[in-house]
Write a protein that holds these residues in place. Structure first.
Motif, mmCIF file in Angstrom:
data_model
loop_
_atom_site.group_PDB
_atom_site.id
_atom_site.type_symbol
_atom_site.label_atom_id
_atom_site.label_comp_id
_atom_site.label_asym_id
_atom_site.label_seq_id
_atom_site.Cartn_x
_atom_site.Cartn_y
_atom_site.Cartn_z
ATOM 1 N N ILE A 141 0.854 -1.182 0.000
ATOM 2 C CA ILE A 141 0.000 0.000 0.000
ATOM 3 C C ILE A 141 0.896 1.240 0.000
ATOM 4 O O ILE A 141 1.826 1.334 0.798
ATOM 5 C CB ILE A 141 -0.911 0.029 1.252
ATOM 6 C CG1 ILE A 141 -1.748 -1.245 1.348
ATOM 7 C CG2 ILE A 141 -1.808 1.255 1.251
ATOM 8 C CD1 ILE A 141 -2.690 -1.468 0.211
ATOM 9 N N THR A 142 0.590 2.177 -0.888
ATOM 10 C CA THR A 142 1.369 3.417 -0.952
ATOM 11 C C THR A 142 0.684 4.507 -0.138
ATOM 12 O O THR A 142 -0.511 4.415 0.184
ATOM 13 C CB THR A 142 1.514 3.895 -2.409
ATOM 14 O OG1 THR A 142 0.220 4.239 -2.913
ATOM 15 C CG2 THR A 142 2.148 2.830 -3.291
ATOM 16 N N SER A 143 1.426 5.535 0.158
ATOM 17 C CA SER A 143 0.861 6.657 0.921
ATOM 18 C C SER A 143 -0.206 7.383 0.101
ATOM 19 O O SER A 143 -1.153 7.941 0.665
ATOM 20 C CB SER A 143 1.968 7.621 1.348
ATOM 21 O OG SER A 143 2.678 8.069 0.228
ATOM 22 N N ASP A 144 -0.082 7.379 -1.218
ATOM 23 C CA ASP A 144 -1.103 7.999 -2.074
ATOM 24 C C ASP A 144 -2.439 7.270 -1.953
ATOM 25 O O ASP A 144 -3.507 7.899 -1.943
ATOM 26 C CB ASP A 144 -0.655 7.988 -3.540
ATOM 27 C CG ASP A 144 0.530 8.903 -3.790
ATOM 28 O OD1 ASP A 144 0.762 9.823 -2.974
ATOM 29 O OD2 ASP A 144 1.226 8.695 -4.810
ATOM 30 N N GLU A 145 -2.389 5.950 -1.858
ATOM 31 C CA GLU A 145 -3.619 5.169 -1.716
ATOM 32 C C GLU A 145 -4.273 5.422 -0.362
ATOM 33 O O GLU A 145 -5.494 5.517 -0.267
ATOM 34 C CB GLU A 145 -3.316 3.682 -1.904
ATOM 35 C CG GLU A 145 -2.920 3.344 -3.328
ATOM 36 C CD GLU A 145 -2.268 1.986 -3.488
ATOM 37 O OE1 GLU A 145 -2.286 1.469 -4.611
ATOM 38 O OE2 GLU A 145 -1.717 1.450 -2.497
ATOM 39 N N ILE A 146 -3.476 5.560 0.668
ATOM 40 C CA ILE A 146 -4.007 5.875 1.999
ATOM 41 C C ILE A 146 -4.627 7.272 1.991
ATOM 42 O O ILE A 146 -5.700 7.494 2.566
ATOM 43 C CB ILE A 146 -2.894 5.753 3.073
ATOM 44 C CG1 ILE A 146 -2.449 4.291 3.187
ATOM 45 C CG2 ILE A 146 -3.377 6.290 4.417
ATOM 46 C CD1 ILE A 146 -1.232 4.076 4.040
ATOM 47 N N GLU A 147 -3.974 8.188 1.324
ATOM 48 C CA GLU A 147 -4.487 9.566 1.234
ATOM 49 C C GLU A 147 -5.814 9.592 0.470
ATOM 50 O O GLU A 147 -6.726 10.339 0.834
ATOM 51 C CB GLU A 147 -3.453 10.466 0.543
ATOM 52 C CG GLU A 147 -3.714 11.932 0.711
ATOM 53 C CD GLU A 147 -3.801 12.374 2.173
ATOM 54 O OE1 GLU A 147 -4.679 13.200 2.471
ATOM 55 O OE2 GLU A 147 -3.021 11.895 3.010
ATOM 56 N N ALA A 148 -5.948 8.781 -0.574
ATOM 57 C CA ALA A 148 -7.200 8.705 -1.327
ATOM 58 C C ALA A 148 -8.339 8.190 -0.446
ATOM 59 O O ALA A 148 -9.462 8.701 -0.513
ATOM 60 C CB ALA A 148 -7.031 7.797 -2.546
ATOM 61 N N VAL A 149 -8.053 7.221 0.409
ATOM 62 C CA VAL A 149 -9.058 6.702 1.339
ATOM 63 C C VAL A 149 -9.425 7.780 2.347
ATOM 64 O O VAL A 149 -10.604 7.964 2.681
ATOM 65 C CB VAL A 149 -8.553 5.421 2.051
ATOM 66 C CG1 VAL A 149 -9.493 5.005 3.158
ATOM 67 C CG2 VAL A 149 -8.371 4.293 1.054
ATOM 68 N N ARG A 150 -8.445 8.514 2.823
ATOM 69 C CA ARG A 150 -8.690 9.596 3.790
ATOM 70 C C ARG A 150 -9.651 10.630 3.185
ATOM 71 O O ARG A 150 -10.580 11.088 3.859
ATOM 72 C CB ARG A 150 -7.375 10.257 4.199
ATOM 73 C CG ARG A 150 -7.545 11.334 5.248
ATOM 74 C CD ARG A 150 -6.230 11.930 5.725
ATOM 75 N NE ARG A 150 -5.590 10.973 6.631
ATOM 76 C CZ ARG A 150 -4.379 10.461 6.448
ATOM 77 N NH1 ARG A 150 -3.656 10.803 5.407
ATOM 78 N NH2 ARG A 150 -3.875 9.601 7.289
ATOM 79 N N LYS A 151 -9.449 10.980 1.927
ATOM 80 C CA LYS A 151 -10.329 11.944 1.251
ATOM 81 C C LYS A 151 -11.726 11.369 1.058
ATOM 82 O O LYS A 151 -12.716 12.092 1.189
ATOM 83 C CB LYS A 151 -9.737 12.338 -0.105
ATOM 84 C CG LYS A 151 -8.544 13.241 0.014
ATOM 85 C CD LYS A 151 -7.988 13.588 -1.348
ATOM 86 C CE LYS A 151 -6.728 14.421 -1.208
ATOM 87 N NZ LYS A 151 -6.095 14.689 -2.505
ATOM 88 N N ASP A 152 -11.821 10.085 0.741
ATOM 89 C CA ASP A 152 -13.124 9.450 0.521
ATOM 90 C C ASP A 152 -13.948 9.348 1.802
ATOM 91 O O ASP A 152 -15.170 9.474 1.762
ATOM 92 C CB ASP A 152 -12.958 8.049 -0.075
ATOM 93 C CG ASP A 152 -12.485 8.079 -1.510
ATOM 94 O OD1 ASP A 152 -12.525 9.159 -2.130
ATOM 95 O OD2 ASP A 152 -12.062 7.009 -2.018
ATOM 96 N N THR A 153 -13.295 9.117 2.924
ATOM 97 C CA THR A 153 -14.030 8.938 4.185
ATOM 98 C C THR A 153 -14.528 10.262 4.756
ATOM 99 O O THR A 153 -15.492 10.278 5.501
ATOM 100 C CB THR A 153 -13.161 8.217 5.237
ATOM 101 O OG1 THR A 153 -11.951 8.939 5.423
ATOM 102 C CG2 THR A 153 -12.886 6.786 4.826
ATOM 103 N N LYS A 154 -13.865 11.350 4.459
ATOM 104 C CA LYS A 154 -14.285 12.698 4.877
ATOM 105 C C LYS A 154 -14.560 12.811 6.374
ATOM 106 O O LYS A 154 -15.496 13.458 6.804
ATOM 107 C CB LYS A 154 -15.536 13.135 4.107
ATOM 108 C CG LYS A 154 -15.337 13.216 2.630
ATOM 109 C CD LYS A 154 -16.614 13.596 1.928
ATOM 110 C CE LYS A 154 -16.393 13.566 0.432
ATOM 111 N NZ LYS A 154 -17.607 13.720 -0.318
ATOM 112 N N GLY A 155 -13.769 12.162 7.140
ATOM 113 C CA GLY A 155 -13.958 12.234 8.585
ATOM 114 C C GLY A 155 -12.735 11.735 9.321
ATOM 115 O O GLY A 155 -11.790 11.236 8.718
ATOM 116 N N PRO A 156 -12.771 11.860 10.638
ATOM 117 C CA PRO A 156 -11.627 11.389 11.431
ATOM 118 C C PRO A 156 -11.619 9.854 11.524
ATOM 119 O O PRO A 156 -12.434 9.262 12.226
ATOM 120 C CB PRO A 156 -11.846 12.032 12.795
ATOM 121 C CG PRO A 156 -13.320 12.254 12.878
ATOM 122 C CD PRO A 156 -13.805 12.474 11.478
ATOM 123 N N VAL A 157 -10.735 9.254 10.775
ATOM 124 C CA VAL A 157 -10.582 7.795 10.786
ATOM 125 C C VAL A 157 -9.158 7.492 11.241
ATOM 126 O O VAL A 157 -8.204 8.093 10.751
ATOM 127 C CB VAL A 157 -10.836 7.210 9.373
ATOM 128 C CG1 VAL A 157 -10.641 5.708 9.366
ATOM 129 C CG2 VAL A 157 -12.226 7.561 8.888
#
Length: 189
Positions: free
Chosen positions: A77-93
């Motif tokens: 898993i790359t940091s870009d993929e984690i960042e994409a998930v962070r943007k999709d969740t739109k909340g504190p995860v």
């Protein structure tokens, strides 16, 4: 091209370490143009690549879940993929949960790709794919999503020791039969 000529050409490209160990076989010749040729690859006289053989030592996946649960497949898993998930969740995860979600998404995509490649292999005609292999650059065959092209390229003498050793990370995501031939070639260097 006749089967004997095709077999001779394929075996002419075998790595010297695998010469005599890897064989291409056709149990019956194709007489009807609408029937595909039945061919398979053997290693040390054992049938390795044939979808219809139940005694095959290679694992063939039936479902996406089997692929996701396979401990031999490591999904980076790359940091870009984690960042994409962070943007999709739109909340504190929590960060660890983001990694799990990203890995889940990527493993689902990977599972679909593997099942698709496996389905293409079961429907493919060995002679058509082998002829394609003989007419395309070795780099394309190595990068292809087709299992049979990957296998033919891995046992090819044009793929050197340095390139084989440098492919270890890519091989973790490949189908078990491709990983088998990679291990065979790596051990036979």
């Amino acid at each position: 091209m006749s089967w004997s000529k095709l077999k001779q050409q394929l075996e002419g490209f075998l790595s010297p370490a695998l010469d005599g160990r890897v064989e291409y076989r056709a149990p019956g010749y194709r007489y009807l143009p609408d029937k595909s040729g039945i061919c398979y690859i053997t290693v040390d006289k054992k049938n390795i690549l044939n979808m219809s053989d139940k005694t095959n030592p290679i694992r063939w996946y039936q479902t996406e879940l089997e692929i996701k649960n396979d401990p031999d497949i490591q999904i980076p898993i790359t940091s870009d993929e984690i960042e994409a998930v962070r943007k999709d969740t739109k909340g504190p995860v929590p960060e660890d949960r983001l990694i799990v979600i990203a890995r889940g998404r990527k493993s689902t995509e990977h599972a679909k790709e593997l099942l698709s490649a496996q389905a293409v292999l079961s429907k493919s005609n060995f002679t058509v794919v082998a002829n394609k292999f003989l007419t395309t650059p070795i780099e394309e065959s190595l990068e292809s999503s087709e299992i049979l092209l990957n296998v033919l390229a891995l046992v090819d003498k044009r793929v050197g020791k340095k390139r084989i050793l440098g492919m270890a990370e890519k091989m973790e995501l490949k189908h078990p039969v491709v990983r088998f031939f990679y291990g065979l070639r790596r051990g036979g260097l």
